[in-house]
Design a protein around this motif. Sequence first.
Motif, short mmCIF file in Angstrom:
data_model
loop_
_atom_site.label_atom_id
_atom_site.label_comp_id
_atom_site.label_asym_id
_atom_site.label_seq_id
_atom_site.Cartn_x
_atom_site.Cartn_y
_atom_site.Cartn_z
N VAL A 24 70.07 -81.48 79.70
CA VAL A 24 69.86 -81.23 81.13
C VAL A 24 68.41 -80.82 81.33
CG1 VAL A 24 70.48 -79.72 83.06
CG2 VAL A 24 72.26 -80.53 81.48
N GLN A 25 67.81 -81.35 82.38
CA GLN A 25 66.46 -80.95 82.76
C GLN A 25 66.50 -80.36 84.17
OE1 GLN A 25 66.84 -84.46 81.76
NE2 GLN A 25 66.73 -83.65 79.68
N LEU A 26 65.70 -79.31 84.36
CA LEU A 26 65.63 -78.64 85.65
C LEU A 26 64.18 -78.56 86.10
CD1 LEU A 26 68.00 -75.61 84.87
CD2 LEU A 26 68.60 -77.75 86.02
N VAL A 27 63.94 -78.85 87.38
CA VAL A 27 62.59 -78.77 87.93
C VAL A 27 62.64 -78.00 89.25
CG1 VAL A 27 60.60 -80.03 88.80
CG2 VAL A 27 61.90 -80.95 86.87
N GLU A 28 61.90 -76.88 89.31
CA GLU A 28 61.87 -76.08 90.52
C GLU A 28 60.71 -76.50 91.42
OE1 GLU A 28 62.75 -73.01 87.13
OE2 GLU A 28 61.41 -74.71 87.46
N SER A 29 60.86 -76.22 92.70
CA SER A 29 59.77 -76.43 93.66
C SER A 29 59.97 -75.50 94.83
CB SER A 29 59.73 -77.89 94.12
OG SER A 29 60.95 -78.24 94.77
N GLY A 30 58.92 -75.37 95.65
CA GLY A 30 59.05 -74.61 96.88
C GLY A 30 58.39 -73.25 96.88
N GLY A 31 57.83 -72.84 95.76
CA GLY A 31 57.17 -71.55 95.73
C GLY A 31 55.87 -71.57 96.52
N GLY A 32 55.28 -70.38 96.67
CA GLY A 32 54.02 -70.29 97.38
C GLY A 32 53.71 -68.89 97.80
N LEU A 33 52.73 -68.77 98.69
CA LEU A 33 52.30 -67.48 99.23
C LEU A 33 52.89 -67.31 100.62
CD1 LEU A 33 50.46 -64.94 99.21
CD2 LEU A 33 48.63 -66.42 100.12
N VAL A 34 53.50 -66.15 100.85
CA VAL A 34 54.10 -65.88 102.15
C VAL A 34 53.85 -64.42 102.51
CG1 VAL A 34 56.36 -65.34 101.14
CG2 VAL A 34 56.22 -66.12 103.51
N GLN A 35 53.75 -64.14 103.80
CA GLN A 35 53.55 -62.76 104.24
C GLN A 35 54.86 -61.99 104.20
OE1 GLN A 35 51.74 -62.92 108.14
NE2 GLN A 35 49.70 -63.21 107.27
N PRO A 36 54.78 -60.68 104.06
CA PRO A 36 56.00 -59.87 104.12
C PRO A 36 56.79 -60.16 105.39
CG PRO A 36 54.17 -58.54 103.37
CD PRO A 36 53.58 -59.86 103.79
N GLY A 37 58.10 -60.26 105.23
CA GLY A 37 58.97 -60.61 106.35
C GLY A 37 59.18 -62.10 106.52
N GLY A 38 58.42 -62.89 105.79
CA GLY A 38 58.53 -64.34 105.89
C GLY A 38 59.67 -64.92 105.07
N SER A 39 59.73 -66.25 105.06
CA SER A 39 60.81 -66.95 104.38
C SER A 39 60.25 -68.08 103.51
CB SER A 39 61.78 -67.56 105.39
OG SER A 39 62.41 -66.58 106.17
N LEU A 40 60.98 -68.38 102.46
CA LEU A 40 60.71 -69.54 101.61
C LEU A 40 62.04 -70.11 101.16
CD1 LEU A 40 57.84 -68.50 99.13
CD2 LEU A 40 57.72 -70.27 100.90
N ARG A 41 62.05 -71.41 100.87
CA ARG A 41 63.22 -72.02 100.26
C ARG A 41 62.80 -72.69 98.96
NH1 ARG A 41 67.33 -76.81 102.24
NH2 ARG A 41 65.54 -78.11 101.68
N LEU A 42 63.42 -72.25 97.89
CA LEU A 42 63.20 -72.85 96.58
C LEU A 42 64.25 -73.92 96.32
CD1 LEU A 42 62.51 -69.67 94.40
CD2 LEU A 42 60.91 -70.99 95.80
N SER A 43 63.84 -74.95 95.62
CA SER A 43 64.76 -76.02 95.23
C SER A 43 64.73 -76.18 93.71
CB SER A 43 64.38 -77.34 95.88
OG SER A 43 64.43 -77.26 97.29
N CYS A 44 65.86 -76.56 93.16
CA CYS A 44 65.96 -76.84 91.73
C CYS A 44 66.69 -78.18 91.58
CB CYS A 44 66.72 -75.75 91.00
SG CYS A 44 67.01 -76.09 89.25
N ALA A 45 66.00 -79.15 91.03
CA ALA A 45 66.57 -80.47 90.83
C ALA A 45 67.04 -80.63 89.38
CB ALA A 45 65.55 -81.54 91.16
#
Length: 118
Positions: A2-23
């Motif tokens: 099985v191989q896993l690849v993450e994406s979606g990280g980054g810089l965000v301000q406090p109170g903000g949102s991000l969505r990470l994905s794992c394929a």
Amino acid sequence: QVQLVESGGGLVQPGGSLRLSCAASGFTGSIYAMSWYRQAPGKERELVAAIVTAGGTTNYADNVKGRFTISRDNAKKLVYLQMNSLKPEDTAVYYCNAVRRDGGTLAWGQGTQVTVSS
């Protein structure tokens, strides 16, 4: 394998949102559950959230309950981590993990950096 690849990280301000994905790819039929872990500098890797791929049962660390949501799209072989109300202490490298029914690890992703800062 099985191989896993993450994406979606980054810089965000406090109170903000991000969505990470794992394929996931490869022998994905062997996956029982998938999880998100994180590791901050100088700290041990910790479990953030987990989901059973069949049925969708979820589990969360106490410090992310109510802010983070783990979900999956089995058809697309994707697992997501929706992170809301982010705090500076959420800053870490986030890793995707897949396990068998007996708990044995199938794979780890390479990690994606999440930085929460103003």
